[in-house]
Design an enzyme around this catalytic site. Structure first.
Site, PDB file in Angstrom:
ATOM      1  N   LYS A   1      -4.706 -10.279  -6.779  1.00  0.00           N
ATOM      2  CA  LYS A   1      -5.901 -10.384  -5.934  1.00  0.00           C
ATOM      3  C   LYS A   1      -7.013  -9.456  -6.441  1.00  0.00           C
ATOM      4  O   LYS A   1      -6.712  -8.331  -6.869  1.00  0.00           O
ATOM      5  CB  LYS A   1      -5.468  -9.965  -4.526  1.00  0.00           C
TER       6      LYS A   1
ATOM      7  N   LYS B   1     -10.349  -3.567  -4.370  1.00  0.00           N
ATOM      8  CA  LYS B   1     -11.038  -2.293  -4.617  1.00  0.00           C
ATOM      9  C   LYS B   1     -10.118  -1.279  -5.279  1.00  0.00           C
ATOM     10  O   LYS B   1     -10.569  -0.340  -5.919  1.00  0.00           O
ATOM     11  CB  LYS B   1     -11.474  -1.679  -3.275  1.00  0.00           C
TER      12      LYS B   1
ATOM     13  N   LYS C   1       0.813  -1.224   0.000  1.00  0.00           N
ATOM     14  CA  LYS C   1       0.000   0.000   0.000  1.00  0.00           C
ATOM     15  C   LYS C   1       0.837   1.261   0.000  1.00  0.00           C
ATOM     16  O   LYS C   1       0.412   2.289  -0.527  1.00  0.00           O
ATOM     17  CB  LYS C   1      -0.947   0.005   1.207  1.00  0.00           C
TER      18      LYS C   1
END
Ligand code: TYM
Length: 350
Positions: free
Chosen positions: A212, A215, A120
């Protein structure tokens, strides 16, 4: 101080999702279907983790909307606010308070190993928020504020749960004398068990079977949102990436074919069948047949949820009422934990 032997609750479930946009099929198959099932056998606490969401920038008006949208999605999917406690994290101060104590228990080296932070934060770590770095400590606080024993999640949360167990263990051992003095002979915090089960624990992107479903993927075609309408679901499945071969007849034939593996896995999870069962029906055939039936199945499962979400969203005051009621019940469970943590650590309280 009392000296009777106290134990940890035996069967308490805690889990949460971030209110950042719509929930997708990965959230539903990896976590939600287990959450729904566990309501029947466990005391369940399900959270909308808005404090985690702000570790990355969120537009305030959109965040408010998303918190309500995810609450609506929880209820529309089958979480019953009468059976389970549903609430948003920021309404229960115990999460942030316990997270601070855990910031002082967890070691920098432990957090340095967290792969989600690396993903992230991206290339320039220096620009990531401090909150993003200590995100796993807040997650440990979420779970342990309720001294929860079971945590149903998708596979991507496994490392965070290992850290939660490390924090619980270190707290129990660092403060063992004070914990025993309070009457807890087996430690204050339980070591919570991850519940990672079913065929959908790792749903992959429809555009790239090695990534994966997420969102944050810029491609809308990569994921099915649970609020997508029937045409959109059918289109996304029709356009899902495949490889040039036919479907294999045996599970071993899926090795090295991530897109085939993903579509068969999604089918298995949605229909609650095994991969073997699916390949008995579709093995040797083209992807188009599997895709057609998968689209029908996904619409059958998700369309009623989307309709119910829209209905619930039309009454935001009722959603806010459910959250306020859930927060009140959550505070009642978490407040004594925090009081005892303060006593154990040596913080004065009135
Ligand atoms: P979040 O919001 O990313 O995801 C919510 C849940 O959905 C699962 N999940 C998936 N499962 C299978 N395939 C996928 N592609 C997929 N994508 C997401 C996640 O594993 C998760 O179970 N850190 C957590 C939220 C959290 C939490 C907690 C969870 C905060 N505190 C305490 C459990 C207990 C997260 O970001 O989940």
């Amino acid at each position: 101080m009392t000296t009777t032997n106290k134990t940890v609750p035996a069967n308490r479930v805690f889990s949460g999702m971030q209110p950042t946009g719509s929930l997708h099929l990965g959230n539903y198959l990896g976590a939600m279907i287990n959450w729904i099932a566990m309501q029947e056998s466990h005391e369940c606490i399900y959270c909308i983790v808005d404090l985690h969401a702000i570790t990355l920038w969120q537009d305030p008006a959109e965040l408010r909307q998303s918190i309500r949208k995810v609450t609506a999605a929880y209820i529309a999917s089958g979480l019953d606010p009468k059976k389970s406690i549903l609430f948003n994290q920021s309404q229960v101060p115990a999460h942030a308070e316990l997270a601070w104590v855990f910031n002082c228990v967890a070691r920098l080296g432990w957090l340095d190993r967290m792969t989600q932070f690396k993903d992230k934060a991206g290339k320039d770590k220096q620009r990531a928020s401090v909150g993003l770095y200590v995100y796993p400590n807040l997650m440990a606080a979420d779970i342990l504020a309720y001294r929860a024993t079971h945590v149903p999640v998708g596979e991507d949360q496994k490392q965070h749960l290992e850290l939660t167990r490390d924090i619980a263990q270190k707290f129990n051992s660092d403060y063992s004398d004070g914990i025993a003095a309070l009457g807890y002979n087996d430690g204050f915090f339980p070591l919570p068990e991850p519940v990672i089960q079913g065929a959908g624990t790792r749903v992959m992107s429809l555009r790239d079977g090695t990534k994966k479903m997420s969102k944050s993927d810029p491609s809308e075609l990569s994921r099915i949102n649970i609020s997508d309408d029937a045409d959109t679901i059918a289109k996304k499945i029709r356009k899902a990436k495949t490889d040039p071969g036919d479907l294999p007849s045996e599970v071993a034939g899926l090795d090295g074919r991530p897109e085939a593996q993903n579509l068969v896995g999604i089918f298995a999870a949605l229909s609650q069948q095994s991969h073997d069962d699916i390949l008995k029906d579709f093995g040797g055939g083209q992807f188009s047949k599997l895709k057609k039936e998968l689209a029908e199945l996904a619409v059958e499962k998700l369309a009623p949820i989307a309709t119910e979400i829209a209905k619930l969203e039309a009454d935001p005051a009722e959603i806010d009422r459910v959250l306020a009621d859930g927060a009140c019940r959550a505070r009642e469970i978490a407040a004594p934990t925090i009081d005892q943590v303060k006593d154990i650590v040596g913080l004065l309280r009135s």
